[in-house]
Scaffold this active site. Sequence first.
Site, PDB file in Angstrom:
ATOM      1  N   HIS A 119      43.147  35.557  43.758  1.00 18.76           N
ATOM      2  CA  HIS A 119      42.099  36.531  43.470  1.00 18.76           C
ATOM      3  C   HIS A 119      41.579  36.957  42.245  1.00 18.76           C
ATOM      4  CE1 HIS A 119      45.094  39.376  41.995  1.00 18.76           C
ATOM      5  NE2 HIS A 119      45.712  39.012  42.924  1.00 18.76           N
ATOM      6  N   GLU A 162      51.171  38.181  48.564  1.00 23.72           N
ATOM      7  CA  GLU A 162      51.773  38.201  47.258  1.00 23.72           C
ATOM      8  C   GLU A 162      53.552  38.323  47.770  1.00 23.72           C
ATOM      9  OE1 GLU A 162      52.479  36.547  44.805  1.00 23.72           O
ATOM     10  OE2 GLU A 162      51.623  37.082  43.165  1.00 23.72           O
TER      11      GLU A 162
END
Length: 203
Positions: free
Chosen positions: A11, A87
């Site tokens: 990202h 994550e």
Amino acid sequence: MTADRVILVRHGRTTWNATARFQGQTDIALDDVGVGQARRTADALYDQLVGTQVRMVSSDLSRAAQTARALATKLHVEVDLDPRLREISAGEWEGRTRDEITEGWPEDFEAWRLGRDVRLGGNGETRSEAAERCASAIIEHEKAMDEGTLICVGHGGALRGAIFSLLGTPDWPWNALEGLRNAHWAELQNGNRGWRLSRYNVS
């Protein structure tokens, strides 16, 4: 059935990236810099992928989903959200700076810095746990394709671990690869001898 290649995209930047705070699974949106990074990455990947078969999946956390949608809009494809691409959960480290973590968890942080497979923040995940979680999602999605490119948008730690898992690399040599930078990507080719890392930290 399987995809020909997989592109793993980290990202764009967030305010927590900019201030060096551990994000983990805390849902932080892109900042203005990150929005611009996502657009530039979308432009670069569009030039490579336009006219080809593409499937796109993303972590459901905002920073990844925003990055994915920038490219999906250009390619006119849908984005499937998969929480397995999140994550590494960093437990009590989330929201804290490295200095704060060093003060509160000096031994664990040093072990983490050296690439060891420690549990983050006391009650978070280990790198290997997150890697297997993320890799299993990638494998499931790519096996649902009969050709083309699977794009997975996610997070630096989980994606790096997934790469080691997909390559079958023993002993989790974490520091053998530098971290994926914001809005950069890695590419794996799928051949008769298994997965091969062909490009890394591309922008």
